[in-house]
Design an enzyme around this catalytic site. Structure first.
Site, short mmCIF file in Angstrom:
data_model
loop_
_atom_site.label_atom_id
_atom_site.label_comp_id
_atom_site.label_asym_id
_atom_site.label_seq_id
_atom_site.Cartn_x
_atom_site.Cartn_y
_atom_site.Cartn_z
N GLY A 1 61.47 86.28 12.88
CA GLY A 1 62.41 87.14 13.61
C GLY A 1 62.89 88.32 12.78
O GLY A 1 63.03 89.43 13.28
N CYS A 2 63.13 88.06 11.50
CA CYS A 2 63.63 89.13 10.62
C CYS A 2 62.56 90.19 10.39
O CYS A 2 62.87 91.38 10.31
CB CYS A 2 64.11 88.54 9.30
SG CYS A 2 65.51 87.41 9.53
N THR A 3 61.32 89.77 10.30
CA THR A 3 60.21 90.71 10.14
C THR A 3 60.05 91.55 11.40
O THR A 3 59.90 92.78 11.33
CB THR A 3 58.91 89.97 9.79
OG1 THR A 3 59.11 89.27 8.56
CG2 THR A 3 57.74 90.93 9.67
#
Length: 175
Positions: free
Chosen positions: A64-66
């Site tokens: 998700g952060c990527t």
């Protein structure tokens, strides 16, 4: 055994819920001074007179952060045309941020809030007792240093586009 677990949970709940409150719309943005992935210190005052998208995320190089970071990367030219800068913050260290930024060619600072104090001041710290991590939250800070918009629930896939649309709307509305 079950009584012991229940008692332990009751003891831990106040600790887990002890995150700071998010700043209100119109409030002064909490200050910060943190190193980025290259070790350069960034402070809120560095962005005075400009729009700032300050986004908190849980962990470098996770799915998700990527997705969220790469979407901001892909929209960075349009965001900067609106006179705004993007800055990411997590409790990961400088070296982790450097690897993450290089791997995904991120053209904006990732700040290392290793103690979680800045995330806590924005109500974006999740303290899990054995570890801390930032919640996925974003704040648009106006050129006067005030909270113009906040996102306390974020979908990493669509977030950058929403931020871009809200920046355009806020600027058309006069700030």
């Amino acid at each position: 055994m079950q009584r012991t677990l229940t008692a332990l949970l009751l003891l831990l709940l106040p600790v887990l819920a002890a995150a700071g409150e998010p700043p209100a719309l119109g409030a002064a943005a909490p200050g910060f001074s943190l190193p980025d992935q290259a070790g350069k210190t960034h402070a809120l005052s560095d962005y005075a007179g400009r729009w700032l998208v300050l986004y908190f995320y849980p962990k470098d190089d996770t799915s998700g952060c990527t997705t969220e970071a790469c979407n901001f990367r892909d929209d960075i030219v349009r965001i900067r045309r609106l006179g705004a800068e993007v800055v990411g913050v997590s409790v990961d260290g400088v070296a982790s941020h450097a690897d993450f930024a290089a791997k995904h060619e991120l053209p904006f600072p990732l700040l290392a809030d290793e103690g979680g104090t800045v995330a806590e001041s924005y109500g974006a710290l999740r303290d899990l007792v054995v570890m801390k991590m930032a919640k996925r939250q974003t704040y648009i800070i106006d050129p006067k240093g005030r909270i113009a918009h906040r996102y306390l629930e974020v979908d990493p896939k669509t977030h950058a586009a929403k931020v871009l649309a809200d920046l355009e709307r806020l600027q058309k509305a006069g700030g």
